[in-house]
Design a protein around this motif. Sequence first.
Motif, PDB file in Angstrom:
ATOM      1  N   UNK B 426      46.731  82.902 -74.377  1.00 13.91           N
ATOM      2  CA  UNK B 426      46.145  81.576 -74.490  1.00 13.91           C
ATOM      3  C   UNK B 426      46.243  80.835 -73.155  1.00 13.91           C
ATOM      4  N   UNK B 458      43.536  75.263 -75.611  1.00 14.94           N
ATOM      5  CA  UNK B 458      44.096  74.194 -74.776  1.00 14.94           C
ATOM      6  C   UNK B 458      44.932  74.748 -73.621  1.00 14.94           C
ATOM      7  N   UNK B 460      48.037  75.862 -73.910  1.00 18.77           N
ATOM      8  CA  UNK B 460      49.421  75.952 -74.368  1.00 18.77           C
ATOM      9  C   UNK B 460      49.396  76.032 -75.885  1.00 18.77           C
ATOM     10  N   UNK B 461      50.342  76.765 -76.456  1.00 21.22           N
ATOM     11  CA  UNK B 461      50.376  76.826 -77.911  1.00 21.22           C
ATOM     12  C   UNK B 461      51.053  75.576 -78.454  1.00 21.22           C
ATOM     13  N   UNK B 462      50.747  75.284 -79.707  1.00 20.10           N
ATOM     14  CA  UNK B 462      51.416  74.157 -80.360  1.00 20.10           C
ATOM     15  C   UNK B 462      52.918  74.369 -80.345  1.00 20.10           C
ATOM     16  N   UNK B 463      53.320  75.581 -80.631  1.00 17.36           N
ATOM     17  CA  UNK B 463      54.756  75.881 -80.706  1.00 17.36           C
ATOM     18  C   UNK B 463      55.475  75.533 -79.413  1.00 17.36           C
ATOM     19  N   UNK B 465      54.502  73.386 -77.099  1.00 19.28           N
ATOM     20  CA  UNK B 465      54.485  71.940 -76.908  1.00 19.28           C
ATOM     21  C   UNK B 465      55.539  71.268 -77.784  1.00 19.28           C
TER      22      UNK B 465
END
Lengths: 276, 484
Positions: B426, B458, B460-463, B465
């Motif tokens: 990603x 985006x 970056x992964x949600x995790x 962030x």
Amino acid sequence: MVDKNSPTIVSENKPITVGLFVTCLVDLFRPRIGFAAVELLERAGCQVAVPKAQTCCGQPAYNSGDNAHARAVAANLIDAFDGFDYVVAPSGSCAGMIREHIPELFADDPILADKAVALGRKTHELTSFLVDVMGMPTAVAAYQGTVTYHDSCSGLRELGVKDQPRRLLKGVDGLTLTELPSSEVCCGFGGTFCVKYPEISNKMVSEKTSAIADTGADTLLAGDLGCLLNMAGKMSREGRPIRAFHVAEILAGMGDGPAIGEAGEDLSAFADGQEG
Amino acid sequence: MQSTSKNFKANSTKALADPNLQQALGKMKVGFVEKRAKARAALPEFDALRDQARDIKNHTLANIDYYLETYEAAVQKSGGVVHWARDAAEARQVVLDICAEEKAKSVTKGKSMVSEEIALNAALEAAGYEVVETDLGEYIIQIRGEAPSHIIAPAVHVLKEQVADDFRKKHLHLDPKRSLMERKELISEARGVLRQKYLDSDVGITGANFLIAETGTSVIVTNEGNGDLTQTLPRVHIVIASMEKIVPTLDDASAILRVLARSATGQEFSAYTTFSTGPKKAADPDGPEAYHVILLDNGRTEMLGTEFEDMLRCIRCGACMNHCPVYGSVGGHAYGWVYPGPMGAVLTPSFIGVAEGGHLPNASTFCGRCQDVCPMRIPLPKMMRAYRRKEFEAGLAPPAARFGLDIWGFVAKRPSLYRLATRMAIGLMGWRGRKEGRFKSLPLASGWTDHRDMAAPAGKTFQDMWDKRQGARSAKDLEREAAR
Ligand code: SF4
């Protein structure tokens, strides 16, 4: 994380704990939906955690007939979400998988059958959790625009998600909803279907996007990122100036960010907890 | 009928590029769906009737041996004959034997999907009989040399203008300058041509929507009345029905009839619902002198007691295909065998095997609309998924898909590996796509980007962030915090 934004304590002074199942698409493609979900859950008074061990609900394997892999991935999920009052996903498709299908996968498993059923029972799609479980009357946010809404199939038919997002959207200042006549017809995403049968999928999404354009709306909302990526990608290819957001983003007041497929995503604000 | 189900992909490519077909499908989709919705809204007990219909069939299937034998005895009592046919070849042979014995020359037929299933017309023609389809849709496709593309509207893929052309080519005895612009003109021409065929015919063959065990009655449901003429005018009436058409009583048939037409065409009842019991009695003014029923198995008993038994509740109403977005995109011929749409996606692999029909249960988004409208509450997606499983277990799934699932499974059951892999992929994609916000083409996802853009991730992964924001926590952490 009991902070000033989420003071509500529900039942016997013990706050309701929610494990957020981010879903792989949100995790990878659009983290802001995850932050929107956290924001909404905290507003509803829940304590939210995001278990690190979560990956995927297993649908890609399950729908391909590969039950062994589906079971292995689902077992990991059962483990990761042990102990929460509720599990919430910003996706009807993943919530449907956990509620309806993971229990089927483990029906004959002496150890995990009960756990799979228990996980299914406490798992909800985001908007239906907010309305049906937490009793949230409506959302408080603002968005200037005319939106139309696509009902994603699994949420609609497996979980009965239909009125909940609409009820929440009623509270959004400046937003007008014009209904999409074919809102219950599949958009053609279907997980791996869209790459296994690209031409049929294309036919379906083309019909969908022209129906969306016919409503005159400037914004498309839905509750599943897979469908949104499909429809937004088609509208962008067709040069239609219609923006697409996950419904959670609008409900959480994040409609001022870039829409799906637009440049300018800046996630740094989320890292400091400044969203919303 | 030779199956082309294996070529589903090529078939659908052709179908999507056929402007006449697309125009016909566009009209069909709106009509059936709106009519059913209206009929359903007008009957408050509709969903309760569906439950009742399902329960009747479940009970019947659980005791099917008993009801079939009861039915046979009742038919015999009324002077008819029952023939049991294990497969298509046996069923065809019975028909040929009866026709030979009766010294028949000409055969008329009412609409019957089972006769398509056993490829009866070809067998009769090869044996030298003249075969005339009397249902207007069937007549049209017979002239065109096509198979039905829909189980209740066999010629739904043909435009009115195409029918006019076909009639001009076929009915050379009529005035070439006649007008064939209107539906009415086409119908009256067909009626005129067919009238004489009924009178000349020696054997009339129909299907059956129901077989009633207590009375030995066969029931047909039509809108044109052609079925009645087919079964009353010729000397001999042959009913070809698959064994799961059986219901215990007249009441049971009536209960299911209440959901059948509403689901199919949105009518409360079809124009003609005809019950026939045995040959002509002494006091009857008309009717056939001989009455035969062929009970076809052809793979059905093998479905009993399996996860596919539910499919045997099907009453062939067509609602599942009328509401199917895949059927609505490619039409019935793309499915490549007798039964199209969601019900065909289950019946085809059931009857001709997963190796041959395996594409069909894969060609579904699992949107669930078929199950939602099925009057018999058949869990069609569940059974399509079961066939995908069978295909996968038999090693018939494409190698690339299996390989992909192996890698995916390996990674997705190992959370830390998953996070590492996704973070890298990603990060790279996000970095490449950040300026535009989307990709116009992606090397490994051309199935997607041939037709639509792909939103860039985006980066970056949600995790990741979320970690930055406050550290990941488990349910236990929350409990501890709450206790503080
Ligand atoms: S599966 Fe259900 S909807 Fe489809 S034809 Fe059979 S009865 Fe009708």
